[in-house]
Write a protein that holds these residues in place. Structure first.
Motif, short mmCIF file in Angstrom:
data_model
loop_
_atom_site.label_atom_id
_atom_site.label_comp_id
_atom_site.label_asym_id
_atom_site.label_seq_id
_atom_site.Cartn_x
_atom_site.Cartn_y
_atom_site.Cartn_z
N PHE A 95 0.83 -1.21 0.00
CA PHE A 95 0.00 0.00 0.00
C PHE A 95 0.86 1.26 0.00
CE2 PHE A 95 -3.55 -2.70 1.68
CZ PHE A 95 -4.44 -2.43 0.66
N THR A 96 1.98 1.21 0.71
CA THR A 96 2.89 2.35 0.76
C THR A 96 3.49 2.63 -0.62
OG1 THR A 96 3.39 1.89 3.07
CG2 THR A 96 4.93 3.30 1.90
N GLU A 97 3.86 1.58 -1.33
CA GLU A 97 4.40 1.75 -2.68
C GLU A 97 3.35 2.35 -3.61
OE1 GLU A 97 5.95 -1.95 -4.10
OE2 GLU A 97 7.49 -2.04 -2.55
N ASP A 98 2.11 1.88 -3.50
CA ASP A 98 1.03 2.43 -4.33
C ASP A 98 0.81 3.91 -4.02
OD1 ASP A 98 0.64 0.00 -5.58
OD2 ASP A 98 -1.08 -0.57 -4.33
N LEU A 99 0.80 4.24 -2.75
CA LEU A 99 0.61 5.63 -2.34
C LEU A 99 1.75 6.51 -2.85
CD1 LEU A 99 -0.96 7.76 -0.74
CD2 LEU A 99 0.36 7.07 1.27
N LEU A 100 2.95 6.00 -2.77
CA LEU A 100 4.11 6.75 -3.26
C LEU A 100 4.01 7.00 -4.76
CD1 LEU A 100 6.81 8.00 -2.43
CD2 LEU A 100 7.85 5.78 -2.88
N ASP A 101 3.56 6.00 -5.51
CA ASP A 101 3.37 6.18 -6.94
C ASP A 101 2.30 7.24 -7.23
OD1 ASP A 101 5.28 4.28 -7.57
OD2 ASP A 101 3.83 2.65 -7.83
N GLN A 102 1.21 7.22 -6.48
CA GLN A 102 0.15 8.20 -6.67
C GLN A 102 0.65 9.61 -6.35
OE1 GLN A 102 -3.17 6.97 -4.28
NE2 GLN A 102 -3.52 5.10 -5.46
N LEU A 103 1.39 9.74 -5.26
CA LEU A 103 1.92 11.05 -4.88
C LEU A 103 2.92 11.56 -5.91
CD1 LEU A 103 2.40 10.59 -1.03
CD2 LEU A 103 0.70 11.98 -2.19
N ASP A 104 3.71 10.65 -6.47
CA ASP A 104 4.66 11.03 -7.50
C ASP A 104 3.93 11.59 -8.72
OD1 ASP A 104 7.31 11.22 -8.58
OD2 ASP A 104 6.83 9.48 -9.83
N LYS A 105 2.83 10.96 -9.11
CA LYS A 105 2.04 11.44 -10.24
C LYS A 105 1.44 12.81 -9.94
CE LYS A 105 0.90 6.85 -11.93
NZ LYS A 105 -0.15 5.82 -12.06
N VAL A 106 1.00 13.02 -8.71
CA VAL A 106 0.43 14.32 -8.33
C VAL A 106 1.51 15.40 -8.41
CG1 VAL A 106 -0.49 15.65 -6.38
CG2 VAL A 106 -1.42 13.39 -6.89
N ILE A 107 2.69 15.08 -7.93
CA ILE A 107 3.78 16.06 -7.95
C ILE A 107 4.17 16.41 -9.38
CG2 ILE A 107 6.24 16.37 -7.43
CD1 ILE A 107 5.70 14.81 -4.82
N ARG B 44 2.21 16.27 -12.02
CA ARG B 44 1.12 17.08 -12.58
C ARG B 44 1.18 18.52 -12.05
NH1 ARG B 44 -3.40 14.98 -10.35
NH2 ARG B 44 -3.71 16.81 -9.08
N GLN B 45 1.42 18.66 -10.75
CA GLN B 45 1.49 20.00 -10.16
C GLN B 45 2.67 20.78 -10.73
OE1 GLN B 45 1.49 19.32 -5.92
NE2 GLN B 45 -0.74 19.44 -5.82
N GLN B 46 3.80 20.12 -10.94
CA GLN B 46 4.96 20.82 -11.50
C GLN B 46 4.66 21.27 -12.92
OE1 GLN B 46 7.80 21.73 -9.79
NE2 GLN B 46 8.02 23.00 -11.60
N GLN B 47 3.95 20.45 -13.69
CA GLN B 47 3.56 20.85 -15.04
C GLN B 47 2.64 22.07 -15.00
OE1 GLN B 47 1.91 17.15 -16.41
NE2 GLN B 47 3.85 16.40 -17.21
N GLN B 48 1.72 22.07 -14.03
CA GLN B 48 0.82 23.22 -13.89
C GLN B 48 1.59 24.47 -13.48
OE1 GLN B 48 -1.94 21.60 -11.03
NE2 GLN B 48 -3.41 20.98 -12.61
N ILE B 49 2.54 24.31 -12.57
CA ILE B 49 3.35 25.45 -12.14
C ILE B 49 4.15 26.00 -13.31
CG2 ILE B 49 5.37 26.11 -10.74
CD1 ILE B 49 4.25 24.19 -8.57
N ASP B 50 4.76 25.10 -14.10
CA ASP B 50 5.53 25.55 -15.25
C ASP B 50 4.64 26.31 -16.24
OD1 ASP B 50 7.78 24.37 -14.15
OD2 ASP B 50 7.64 22.55 -15.38
#
Length: 76
Positions: A23-35, A37-43
């Motif tokens: 579950f921790t690995e899955d959560l880490l993957d999800q958070l990585d995708k969010v980061i 996406r957010q960096q793309q939005q910031i750029d």
């Protein structure tokens, strides 16, 4: 090696830890995708702000040299 009384308990604990790790690995993957996406939005927002700052002057817009005081309504 003879099984002891602790073996079933140890197996349960190990299984529980493996589940938590999964579950921790899955959560880490999800958070990585969010980061990402957010960096793309910031750029994109940084590019948009830069374009807004320099856009009118580049296009040769007549209003580029105007100040905000020029935008005040006549009753001020």
């Amino acid at each position: 090696m003879e099984p002891t009384n602790d073996t079933p308990h140890t197996d349960q604990r190990l299984t529980a830890l493996e589940i938590k790790a999964s579950f921790t690995e899955d959560l880490l993957d999800q958070l990585d995708k969010v980061i990402v996406r957010q960096q793309q939005q910031i750029d994109a927002l940084v590019r948009e702000v830069a374009a807004l700052k320099t856009g009118p002057a580049r296009d040769g817009d007549v209003t580029a040299g105007r100040s905000l005081r020029d935008e005040l309504p006549p009753h001020f």
